[in-house]
Design a protein around this motif. Sequence first.
Motif, PDB file in Angstrom:
ATOM      1  N   ASP A 237       0.811  -1.222   0.000  1.00 25.49           N
ATOM      2  CA  ASP A 237       0.000   0.000   0.000  1.00 25.49           C
ATOM      3  C   ASP A 237       0.843   1.271   0.000  1.00 25.49           C
ATOM      4  O   ASP A 237       0.306   2.370   0.156  1.00 25.49           O
ATOM      5  CB  ASP A 237      -0.906   0.036   1.246  1.00 25.49           C
ATOM      6  N   ALA A 238       2.147   1.139  -0.154  1.00 28.40           N
ATOM      7  CA  ALA A 238       3.053   2.264   0.106  1.00 28.40           C
ATOM      8  C   ALA A 238       2.684   3.527  -0.664  1.00 28.40           C
ATOM      9  O   ALA A 238       2.577   4.612  -0.089  1.00 28.40           O
ATOM     10  CB  ALA A 238       4.495   1.855  -0.204  1.00 28.40           C
ATOM     11  N   CYS A 239       2.497   3.409  -1.977  1.00 25.97           N
ATOM     12  CA  CYS A 239       2.285   4.614  -2.787  1.00 25.97           C
ATOM     13  C   CYS A 239       0.901   5.223  -2.585  1.00 25.97           C
ATOM     14  O   CYS A 239       0.698   6.408  -2.850  1.00 25.97           O
ATOM     15  CB  CYS A 239       2.532   4.323  -4.266  1.00 25.97           C
ATOM     16  N   GLN A 240      -0.029   4.436  -2.110  1.00 22.78           N
ATOM     17  CA  GLN A 240      -1.365   4.971  -1.824  1.00 22.78           C
ATOM     18  C   GLN A 240      -1.424   5.600  -0.439  1.00 22.78           C
ATOM     19  O   GLN A 240      -2.088   6.617  -0.234  1.00 22.78           O
ATOM     20  CB  GLN A 240      -2.421   3.872  -1.932  1.00 22.78           C
ATOM     21  N   ASP A 241      -0.728   4.990   0.507  1.00 23.23           N
ATOM     22  CA  ASP A 241      -0.770   5.491   1.874  1.00 23.23           C
ATOM     23  C   ASP A 241      -0.173   6.893   2.000  1.00 23.23           C
ATOM     24  O   ASP A 241      -0.616   7.678   2.843  1.00 23.23           O
ATOM     25  CB  ASP A 241      -0.031   4.539   2.813  1.00 23.23           C
ATOM     26  N   VAL A 242       0.831   7.208   1.191  1.00 27.09           N
ATOM     27  CA  VAL A 242       1.487   8.524   1.316  1.00 27.09           C
ATOM     28  C   VAL A 242       0.822   9.598   0.460  1.00 27.09           C
ATOM     29  O   VAL A 242       1.148  10.774   0.590  1.00 27.09           O
ATOM     30  CB  VAL A 242       2.987   8.452   0.943  1.00 27.09           C
ATOM     31  N   CYS A 243      -0.093   9.218  -0.398  1.00 30.92           N
ATOM     32  CA  CYS A 243      -0.684  10.174  -1.337  1.00 30.92           C
ATOM     33  C   CYS A 243      -1.511  11.230  -0.610  1.00 30.92           C
ATOM     34  O   CYS A 243      -2.438  10.892   0.143  1.00 30.92           O
ATOM     35  CB  CYS A 243      -1.550   9.438  -2.351  1.00 30.92           C
ATOM     36  N   PRO A 244      -1.223  12.508  -0.838  1.00 32.25           N
ATOM     37  CA  PRO A 244      -2.013  13.567  -0.197  1.00 32.25           C
ATOM     38  C   PRO A 244      -3.495  13.502  -0.545  1.00 32.25           C
ATOM     39  O   PRO A 244      -4.337  13.943   0.243  1.00 32.25           O
ATOM     40  CB  PRO A 244      -1.380  14.859  -0.743  1.00 32.25           C
ATOM     41  N   MET A 245      -3.803  12.954  -1.710  1.00 33.13           N
ATOM     42  CA  MET A 245      -5.200  12.872  -2.129  1.00 33.13           C
ATOM     43  C   MET A 245      -5.949  11.736  -1.443  1.00 33.13           C
ATOM     44  O   MET A 245      -7.147  11.558  -1.666  1.00 33.13           O
ATOM     45  CB  MET A 245      -5.282  12.710  -3.658  1.00 33.13           C
ATOM     46  N   ASN A 246      -5.235  10.964  -0.619  1.00 34.20           N
ATOM     47  CA  ASN A 246      -5.874   9.901   0.167  1.00 34.20           C
ATOM     48  C   ASN A 246      -6.019  10.263   1.640  1.00 34.20           C
ATOM     49  O   ASN A 246      -6.567   9.474   2.425  1.00 34.20           O
ATOM     50  CB  ASN A 246      -5.083   8.599   0.051  1.00 34.20           C
ATOM     51  N   ILE A 247      -5.536  11.442   2.020  1.00 36.43           N
ATOM     52  CA  ILE A 247      -5.613  11.842   3.424  1.00 36.43           C
ATOM     53  C   ILE A 247      -7.075  11.908   3.882  1.00 36.43           C
ATOM     54  O   ILE A 247      -7.916  12.540   3.236  1.00 36.43           O
ATOM     55  CB  ILE A 247      -4.921  13.203   3.635  1.00 36.43           C
ATOM     56  N   ASN A 248      -7.355  11.200   4.959  1.00 39.57           N
ATOM     57  CA  ASN A 248      -8.696  11.172   5.577  1.00 39.57           C
ATOM     58  C   ASN A 248      -9.770  10.598   4.659  1.00 39.57           C
ATOM     59  O   ASN A 248     -10.968  10.794   4.907  1.00 39.57           O
ATOM     60  CB  ASN A 248      -9.114  12.579   6.026  1.00 39.57           C
ATOM     61  N   ARG A 249      -9.363   9.890   3.616  1.00 40.79           N
ATOM     62  CA  ARG A 249     -10.359   9.301   2.718  1.00 40.79           C
ATOM     63  C   ARG A 249     -10.834   7.924   3.195  1.00 40.79           C
ATOM     64  O   ARG A 249     -11.886   7.469   2.789  1.00 40.79           O
ATOM     65  CB  ARG A 249      -9.789   9.173   1.297  1.00 40.79           C
ATOM     66  N   TRP A 250     -10.007   7.257   4.021  1.00 43.19           N
ATOM     67  CA  TRP A 250     -10.421   5.946   4.538  1.00 43.19           C
ATOM     68  C   TRP A 250     -11.166   6.152   5.846  1.00 43.19           C
ATOM     69  O   TRP A 250     -10.646   6.743   6.783  1.00 43.19           O
ATOM     70  CB  TRP A 250      -9.205   5.036   4.756  1.00 43.19           C
ATOM     71  N   LYS A 251     -12.373   5.646   5.920  1.00 42.29           N
ATOM     72  CA  LYS A 251     -13.205   5.750   7.115  1.00 42.29           C
ATOM     73  C   LYS A 251     -13.529   4.346   7.603  1.00 42.29           C
ATOM     74  O   LYS A 251     -14.313   3.629   6.970  1.00 42.29           O
ATOM     75  CB  LYS A 251     -14.505   6.506   6.807  1.00 42.29           C
ATOM     76  N   GLU A 252     -12.918   3.942   8.715  1.00 42.66           N
ATOM     77  CA  GLU A 252     -13.153   2.589   9.230  1.00 42.66           C
ATOM     78  C   GLU A 252     -14.493   2.553   9.972  1.00 42.66           C
ATOM     79  O   GLU A 252     -14.561   2.632  11.197  1.00 42.66           O
ATOM     80  CB  GLU A 252     -11.998   2.157  10.122  1.00 42.66           C
ATOM     81  N   ALA A 253     -15.548   2.412   9.192  1.00 47.10           N
ATOM     82  CA  ALA A 253     -16.905   2.528   9.732  1.00 47.10           C
ATOM     83  C   ALA A 253     -17.663   1.206   9.749  1.00 47.10           C
ATOM     84  O   ALA A 253     -18.648   1.063  10.479  1.00 47.10           O
ATOM     85  CB  ALA A 253     -17.697   3.556   8.917  1.00 47.10           C
ATOM     86  N   GLU A 254     -17.226   0.226   8.941  1.00 42.58           N
ATOM     87  CA  GLU A 254     -17.986  -1.010   8.816  1.00 42.58           C
ATOM     88  C   GLU A 254     -17.073  -2.216   8.968  1.00 42.58           C
ATOM     89  O   GLU A 254     -15.884  -2.155   8.670  1.00 42.58           O
ATOM     90  CB  GLU A 254     -18.678  -1.077   7.438  1.00 42.58           C
ATOM     91  N   ASP A 255     -17.664  -3.321   9.402  1.00 43.73           N
ATOM     92  CA  ASP A 255     -16.944  -4.591   9.487  1.00 43.73           C
ATOM     93  C   ASP A 255     -17.084  -5.334   8.165  1.00 43.73           C
ATOM     94  O   ASP A 255     -18.195  -5.432   7.626  1.00 43.73           O
ATOM     95  CB  ASP A 255     -17.509  -5.461  10.620  1.00 43.73           C
TER      96      ASP A 255
END
Length: 342
Positions: A237-255
């Motif tokens: 996930d390295a290149c996606q995790d550091v991307c500024p356009m992914n900041i706060n885009r993942w919301k751990e809301a569901e199982d």
Amino acid sequence: MDSLALQIKNAALDMGYEKCGIIKVSDMYSYEEKLDERIERLPHTKPFYDRYYKFARIQESHPWAKSVVVCVRRYGKYKIPEHLKGMVAKYYLVDSRTDENSKDFQDSLSFEKALQDMGLRAETERKYGFTALRWAAIKAGLGIVRRNNFFYTENGSWVYLEAWLIDKELEAIETPNLRPCSDKCNLCIKACPSASLSQPYTMNPMACVSCITTFMGRDMPNERYKEEIGDWVYGCDACQDVCPMNINRWKEAEDFPYLEELSKEISLKKIIKMDYDFLENVMQPKFWYIPKQDVWKWKANAINAMVNNYKEQYKESIYEACKDSHEKVREMAEWAIHKLNI
């Protein structure tokens, strides 16, 4: 927009898809040019990319097809077990393409039936797809591809794509309203552990950690990039995790169904202890990029991660792997003992 095209889009949105577009099959012809560009940049990748020219020539294999319906679904909403982050790529942990337990998979089936109920012939290929999904989504205006090669919507790159061929020529094309990557940003390139991503909008699959740990890398003791793989056992996930356009885009809301239970069975030491029945019948259906005949690769990958971030507690597991029933695992364990001088 044609009323049938609008009906298709509305059905997709009702099924939980974030976006839906429709393009003509002929719109995929231009994908050949993108493959040509990629090979020109990295000529040694030609044998790998040659297989994808068929994705531009859909009607050679599906002469009845007239249009491609492409849908975007968000997966960046699921809870990810903390101990698997940096070890197994998030996409594969919540991959619903073949997971009948997931609502996403059931919604996909329902959407396909809805297409057929509209009088359309509709077919898909849920694993690898029958065409270049990112290019189809770009042509439909559903988002953009950023410098790390991933497709993005307003929810970042934590989305996956599905597509269906239909036997009627329709169009439903949007105009994306996304800010492009800054020409000055090279965070993804700097983060790529193996320099597979050596320049924007390109990628060397033979060096990609995700590729090596899944459908490549069958000779890990002699793998050129085994140290660069680091702690990864399946994906990256390295290149996606550091991307500024992914900041706060993942919301751990569901199982995600059964992920928490399965995660308790996965650690570097537990992978070494896994019997092959469990690897073939539990792990492989979930993580199907490694075929059944190659599930030994999980153990080789785990040993490699142990070597790259060695702890004394791994010594017993590595020695245990020397007695594994598969030659490739024993070979990797013996290499590790020599490498670590333990």
